[in-house]
Design an enzyme around this catalytic site. Structure first.
Site, PDB file in Angstrom:
ATOM      1  N   CYS A 168       0.842  -1.206   0.000  1.00  0.00           N
ATOM      2  CA  CYS A 168       0.000   0.000   0.000  1.00  0.00           C
ATOM      3  C   CYS A 168       0.872   1.248   0.000  1.00  0.00           C
ATOM      4  CB  CYS A 168      -0.832   0.047   1.283  1.00  0.00           C
ATOM      5  SG  CYS A 168      -2.504  -0.539   1.083  1.00  0.00           S
ATOM      6  N   MET A 200      -8.205   0.604   0.952  1.00  0.00           N
ATOM      7  CA  MET A 200      -7.499  -0.172   1.968  1.00  0.00           C
ATOM      8  C   MET A 200      -7.580   0.506   3.338  1.00  0.00           C
ATOM      9  SD  MET A 200      -6.978  -2.607   0.084  1.00  0.00           S
ATOM     10  CE  MET A 200      -6.518  -3.587   1.506  1.00  0.00           C
ATOM     11  N   ASP A 216     -11.383  -7.930  21.296  1.00  0.00           N
ATOM     12  CA  ASP A 216     -10.491  -7.870  22.461  1.00  0.00           C
ATOM     13  C   ASP A 216     -11.259  -7.482  23.719  1.00  0.00           C
ATOM     14  OD1 ASP A 216      -7.995  -7.673  23.944  1.00  0.00           O
ATOM     15  OD2 ASP A 216      -8.208  -5.510  23.793  1.00  0.00           O
TER      16      ASP A 216
END
Lengths: 164, 164, 164, 164, 164, 164
Positions: free
Chosen positions: A77, A112, A127
């Site tokens: 990228c 992206m 998490d």
């Protein structure tokens, strides 16, 4: 569609696509994804969210900060100086949906960054809720809209004809 | 299962769990996920892979490096000095599967490192194949095995009784 | 007190102190600081905080994440794998106070992580409120308590005899 | 002055301000701050500085490098490709003053880069002198001048009518 | 010597070596390298160094900070919490020599941290002197000593029998 | 050639050169370097490379990713949003050669990105082969071509009259 992978050179090696001949235009991308979890975990997040907002608030910040690191995380990228990236959440049946929108004026697209923001926001929710549910599953991560650049406007099927 | 989100303190604010009273033990985690794409994109990657290995080779490196950055990406994760992390790929019907295994001797578990490795490897595949298929979808990201720590051994249902 | 700066070698060059002969012990540090601002800015943050919690919630995450980057930011700091770091806020007359507590089991102290968390949390508040008040001032950043290590327990004068 | 916090959207969530409609102009910002310490610590730094320059030399590099990481540290800051950032020091009565100037051609201002440079340079001095004085205090961190952008030239009161 | 590359698994893919079965021992590594340049560039650095020390002072800090990022830069390196790393310089005929020593108590060696510190310090000197000499050349980067771990003490031939 | 180091201000302190008055032009830089190793190590890499390509494939990704981090590693380098960077390898007698080419449209040159890519790719090869040969040596790192900017086209002597 191109006939070959744009990141692979003639000898098959990984390469960064040279964007120097491309035009700077305003570009926008929208990505989405979701995390499925038990009703217990979902209720705990929803309750926390109503009262204090911290699970989704933390995931939002994580997604925004990750978008700014896309060029550090994804090897081929281009590093991009984002004009904006924002992350939103919605409660669905048995899941939380994350949607991210990213904008830039650049020679290359911003898909992206939007996908990275969604992915890291989802992993952050994982998490924070993993003590409540080890079986959560992240899925449905994809691009749903794209504006700007040579190929112009694009919408994924099944997500309606919205404006960004 | 605990009754509340472990990252939220009594006032509902985000907090990092204090692991100082916990024991250092060897801990292992295995996570998996997949990216669905068109046959055309899959064939291009498979061909590239057979000949030169660069799409999956790049995604493997991206996943390993991302696992080492987990504490930088996920706000309330502890920074951990991994003993090992590895990333593997398999071709499925209409998809590529990514599996990551992470190991550490530490006071806290390594699930987030395995899940981060899988997520970033998948986003890297997306990046490298996006010129061939704008409709790819990343999904099925989840923990499938866990060893070590106070809660001991755990396997996700439907993934068999494998050893790690 | 040592007679010379511990980071400067005999020739006066910058150096990282070698902690390899030191013992691993549990260490805790508490730091504090404040940002003074106009009543208008303070009211906007307080209102936002009561309703949605996002200014202080964002600053909390920024402080926690910065503590994990201390070794990246401060040239001669050792990289440390924190057991915990947490950041709290209080409204004072014309100011917001930030307090951070950091804990580790290591060969070297954790003061810099606590001070870095406070500093970056304060700069984040500045960033989020700067459109309301260009004259905000950050100050009073200092260590107020330290536990563990060879020098043992220490408290700054004027901050009371609290326990951490 | 705007009536609301620019980083908070209508629902009160944190967001990155979209700068895509803004003009690229040359922008400059100057920030300052100071660290108070004992005469003993100040003398040690001054002596080291006269002879070898390493305490302040290290803090200068830390400040410059931190300015380049501002977008990584402050959650809702735009990533900016600085044209320049420089950091200077002055000895005051019982303190060291740090001043940073940052310049860019961009759609958004550069205040946060200057303030981050000052903050991290001060924390670096703290780190290098902490063995000599546990009671040091960092304060007076603020913006003192701003040039460029829609709002044009601005100077903090009490810092004179200097040119940047 | 092992018969195969330790980072390549049986199928030839890149992998991170699992160090979990290894012992924690104190480990030290020393690396060196040099940058050749014109007399004019060397004189300018030397003069700057005698008077103010900033070229080599900046390169020293860059080397130390890079050592702490080794695990971020080198894909299959383990992240390590260094006990110490230091960087020194010497003037040679037509060149500047950089030497770095790194120390840790860990399950794996510290050679890569020493070599990374040397490499980045040399590239920093290049950056600071490149306006004076476009033809500078960096070379002679290698390990010269290693202590600790299963293989014990090792010295490169031609560098004497020094102690570290 | 300038008479003084461009990164040192009048008082001899390190400073970042202000590029704001400079023109944005397309700029390209090519750098090269090599790692010498035993025939045994070279054969192992070559064999691995023919079959799976992972040593050089990993070093290529490491070099590309490091180029994107140049501004993070080299203290006085400007952060630059690269248009492209690519890394190639060649086998020589007793060595592997690495060549990197970087391109940008910017106010300042791209030499440091090309040199950083070469350096980190070489250190990565070192890391992956160090179990086979402790005596490897990295050298010959230098700029060989430069295009664009005020000084225009430049070629190192002895590398031919190639086009980039």
């Amino acid at each position: 569609m191109p006939e070959r992978l744009t990141h692979i050179d003639d000898a098959g090696n990984a390469r960064m696509v040279d964007v120097s001949p491309k035009q700077v235009t305003k570009r926008t991308a929208v990505a989405t994804g979701r995390i499925e979890m038990s009703g217990e975990a979902l209720d705990a997040i929803r309750a926390g969210n109503v009262q204090k907002g911290d699970v989704l608030g933390t995931a939002r910040i994580a997604g925004i900060m990750a978008a700014k690191k896309t060029g550090d995380l994804i090897p081929l990228c281009h590093p991009l100086a984002l004009d904006a990236v924002n992350v939103d959440f919605g409660f669905e049946n048995g899941a939380i949906r994350v949607t991210a929108i990213a904008t830039i004026s650049a020679k290359t697209g911003i898909e992206m960054e939007a996908i990275t923001a969604v992915s890291v926001a989802l992993v952050t929710i994982y998490d924070m809720a993993k003590a409540l549910d080890k079986g959560m599953e992240i899925g449905g991560i994809r691009l749903i809209a794209k504006e700007g650049g040579k190929s112009g406007s694009w919408r994924a099927e099944g997500y309606g004809d919205f404006e960004v």
